[in-house]
Design an enzyme around this catalytic site. Sequence first.
Site, PDB file in Angstrom:
ATOM      1  CE  LYS A   1     -28.277  27.569 109.105  1.00 10.69           C
ATOM      2  NZ  LYS A   1     -28.778  28.688 108.307  1.00 10.69           N
TER       3      LYS A   1
ATOM      4  CG  PHE B 285     -27.954  22.997 102.608  1.00 10.02           C
ATOM      5  CD1 PHE B 285     -28.400  23.398 101.364  1.00 10.02           C
ATOM      6  CD2 PHE B 285     -27.771  23.950 103.588  1.00 10.02           C
ATOM      7  CE1 PHE B 285     -28.665  24.737 101.099  1.00 10.02           C
ATOM      8  CE2 PHE B 285     -28.029  25.289 103.341  1.00 10.02           C
ATOM      9  CZ  PHE B 285     -28.486  25.689 102.097  1.00 10.02           C
TER      10      PHE B 285
ATOM     11  CG  ASP C 146     -21.622  22.611 107.789  1.00 10.22           C
ATOM     12  OD1 ASP C 146     -22.021  23.285 108.756  1.00 10.22           O
ATOM     13  OD2 ASP C 146     -21.985  22.829 106.620  1.00 10.22           O
TER      14      ASP C 146
END
Length: 401
Positions: A254, A140, A225
């Site tokens: 984030k 994801f 990531d």
Amino acid sequence: MKTAEHIRLGESHSAHNYHPLPVVIHSAEGAWVTDVEGKRYLDCLAGYSSLNFGHGNPAILAAAREQLDRLTLTSRAFYNDRFAAFVTGLSELCGKDMVLPMNTGAEAVETAIKVARKWGYEVKGVAPDEANIVVMEDNFHGRTTTIVGFSTDPDARGGFGPFPPGFRLVKYGSAEAVREAIDENTVAVLLEPIQGEAGVLVPPDGYLAAVREICTDNNVLFVADEIQSGLGRTGETFACDHERVVPDLYVLGKALGGGVVPVSAVVANADVMGVIGPGQHGSTFGGNPLACAVGEAVIGLLKTGDYQARARELGAFLHARLADLGPGVVAVRGRGLWAGVDIDPLLGTGRQISEALLRRGVLVKDTHGSTIRLAPPLVVSADDLDWALEQLSAVLREARA
């Protein structure tokens, strides 16, 4: 308005691209949130790790308030007086030379893809338009059409094609699969050191180190990531640190925005990032003064090491307690203050367990059937975390009855 009216109006006038739990949050502090009717909940999701430092962290809010009164946006057409400190601090935190700031995580992943391809053409010598990137099953990395094109989640990709070529899917956790997928046109291996959306999947010990060695041996960039796994969540600054692995590119987001503004970045050395020139990539809001001020405050918090230590200590407590929950829990995975808990499907779906916890004042979120994710802010107290786990234990007892 009461909860039901907020939900009715929201569902009537917004796209249905999410299926939220039926709670309407009004305010928050630390690890706790309060809904529009005054009920308090312990936040055990933390905005998918965006709120690592808690709701309303005083240092982050102070930086944001001070900057709001002075300057919020110039665009990158000009310099601003917060930019240099932010990119310098983030470079130092990552041990790299250069930062390319963006806004959202998906933008940062897209940026990393562009950088890797351009490096492949200009430095490695791959023939034009022939570059490929090795990616992982169950990944994801965001929701753009490029990214969902190499997703294996049918909900993420179904109905959005055609998709761009240039990606090779391999099994996550298999270094040999990575090795076999690489050819002379491979420019990068892109992976999550821990797969969050897939259910907090931790790869086998030694996997990241093996991928690092394979990339080095084949002149291929290792792109990590760390949008969910980085910035303290797993008990280290980066999840890659658990194997003392340094990727060629860090992809961050984030928590870099402190739960205040969206901030993301790709960080790499000059021999990689230097392939990007003026006009070849950018963002009007990327590197804006407000984002830089907030990001600099986040970097300052991480430099103390206190949050990483807290994630290690509370993470050990979390995983020990989860291991003792007994019947009803099929598997527990994770690292630091982050866990994926597979519930016996006979007891309920992940959604049903999440709704039961909501009624008891604990916020979690399901993924992929009967899995729930636990990722409270790193500021959560041990007592509050213990209470949340007691609620989970009670929900499982009720489901077994």
